[in-house]
Design an enzyme around this catalytic site. Structure first.
Site, short mmCIF file in Angstrom:
data_model
loop_
_atom_site.label_atom_id
_atom_site.label_comp_id
_atom_site.label_asym_id
_atom_site.label_seq_id
_atom_site.Cartn_x
_atom_site.Cartn_y
_atom_site.Cartn_z
N CYS A 3 0.87 -1.18 0.00
CA CYS A 3 0.00 0.00 0.00
C CYS A 3 0.90 1.22 0.00
CB CYS A 3 -0.90 -0.02 1.24
SG CYS A 3 -1.71 1.57 1.56
N CYS A 6 0.86 3.09 3.36
CA CYS A 6 1.54 2.32 4.40
C CYS A 6 3.05 2.40 4.19
CB CYS A 6 1.07 0.87 4.40
SG CYS A 6 -0.57 0.61 5.10
N ASP A 29 0.98 16.81 -0.08
CA ASP A 29 0.59 16.09 -1.30
C ASP A 29 1.62 16.35 -2.40
OD1 ASP A 29 -2.43 14.92 -2.36
OD2 ASP A 29 -0.94 15.47 -3.89
N HIS A 45 -3.97 0.72 8.48
CA HIS A 45 -4.52 0.64 7.11
C HIS A 45 -6.03 0.50 7.17
CE1 HIS A 45 -4.55 -0.05 2.78
NE2 HIS A 45 -5.55 -0.86 3.05
N ASN A 84 -12.03 11.43 -0.54
CA ASN A 84 -12.67 10.75 -1.66
C ASN A 84 -12.80 9.27 -1.31
OD1 ASN A 84 -12.64 13.15 -3.24
ND2 ASN A 84 -10.47 12.80 -3.69
N HIS A 97 -7.53 8.73 3.71
CA HIS A 97 -6.76 9.97 3.86
C HIS A 97 -7.68 11.17 3.77
CE1 HIS A 97 -6.72 8.67 -0.36
NE2 HIS A 97 -6.75 9.95 -0.71
N HIS A 99 -7.64 15.03 2.72
CA HIS A 99 -6.96 16.15 2.08
C HIS A 99 -7.28 17.40 2.89
CE1 HIS A 99 -6.35 14.22 -2.00
NE2 HIS A 99 -7.38 13.48 -1.58
P1 5GP Z 1 -7.07 10.56 -3.76
O1 5GP Z 1 -6.92 10.72 -5.26
O2 5GP Z 1 -7.04 9.08 -3.39
O3 5GP Z 1 -8.20 11.28 -3.15
O4 5GP Z 1 -5.78 11.22 -3.12
C1 5GP Z 1 -4.52 10.66 -3.22
C2 5GP Z 1 -3.53 11.78 -3.18
O5 5GP Z 1 -2.26 11.23 -2.94
C3 5GP Z 1 -3.45 12.60 -4.46
O6 5GP Z 1 -3.76 13.95 -4.21
C4 5GP Z 1 -2.01 12.40 -4.92
O7 5GP Z 1 -1.43 13.57 -5.48
C5 5GP Z 1 -1.31 11.99 -3.63
N1 5GP Z 1 -0.16 11.12 -3.84
C6 5GP Z 1 -0.10 10.03 -4.66
N2 5GP Z 1 1.11 9.45 -4.56
C7 5GP Z 1 1.82 10.20 -3.67
C8 5GP Z 1 3.16 10.11 -3.17
O8 5GP Z 1 3.93 9.22 -3.50
N3 5GP Z 1 3.55 11.06 -2.27
C9 5GP Z 1 2.71 12.07 -1.88
N4 5GP Z 1 3.19 12.96 -1.00
N5 5GP Z 1 1.44 12.18 -2.32
C10 5GP Z 1 1.01 11.26 -3.21
ZN ZN Z 2 -2.24 1.32 3.71
#
Ligand code: 5GP
Ligand code: ZN
Length: 111
Positions: A3, A6, A29, A45, A84, A97, A99
Site C-alpha cells: 500500500c 503504508c 501532497d 490501514h 474521496n 486519507h 486532504h
Molecule cells: P485521492 O486521489 O485518493 O483522493 O488522493 C490521493 C492523493 O495522494 C493525491 O492527491 C495524490 O497527489 C497523492 N499522492 C499520490 N502518490 C503520492 C506520493 O507518493 N507522495 C505524496 N506525497 N502524495 C502522493
Molecule cells: Zn495502507
C-alpha cells in the site's frame, strides 16, 4: 499487501512530513491542488471512509484532532477537508486519507 501510504508511514517511500504521532501521519501532497495541500492519514490501514467501524473510529477522530492542531500551527483558519471514497468519487489511493486544502478561494460544489 503493498500500500503506497503504508509505505510512506513506514518510511520505505519518502515524504515531506508535516506531523507524526503514534496513530497518525501527515505529509504534503505530491501534486498540490491549492497553495497548502497536505494529507492526514491513520497509520492503521483503513481502506476508505466507507470502512470506518466502531473498532477503528477512534483513530479517525484523532485524524481530525491532528487537522485542527496542524492548521492552527500553520496559522490556517480557513480550509477544506476532503476524503474521496471509491473510484467514482476520485479515490486513487486505497488507504483512508483526508486532504487539507487552503490558501485559495474554494468553489462549491466540488467537481
Ligand atoms: P485521492 O486521489 O485518493 O483522493 O488522493 C490521493 C492523493 O495522494 C493525491 O492527491 C495524490 O497527489 C497523492 N499522492 C499520490 N502518490 C503520492 C506520493 O507518493 N507522495 C505524496 N506525497 N502524495 C502522493
Ligand atoms: Zn495502507
Amino acid at each position: 499487501m503493498s500500500c503506497l501510504f503504508c509505505s510512506i508511514v513506514n518510511g520505505d517511500i519518502p515524504s515531506n512530513k508535516v506531523y507524526e504521532d503514534e496513530l497518525a501521519y501527515a505529509f504534503y501532497d505530491i501534486d498540490p491542488q491549492a497553495p497548502v495541500h497536505f494529507l492526514v492519514i491513520p497509520k492503521e490501514h483503513i481502506l476508505s471512509a466507507g470502512a470506518v467501524t466502531p473498532e477503528n473510529s477512534a483513530v479517525v477522530a484523532h485524524c481530525f484532532e491532528v487537522i485542527a492542531q496542524v492548521t492552527k500551527e500553520l496559522g490556517i483558519t480557513d480550509f477544506r477537508v476532503v476524503s474521496n471514497c471509491g473510484l467514482q468519487a476520485g479515490q486513487s489511493v486505497p488507504h483512508l486519507h483526508f486532504h487539507v486544502l487552503a490558501g485559495r478561494d474554494m468553489t462549491w460544489p466540488p467537481g
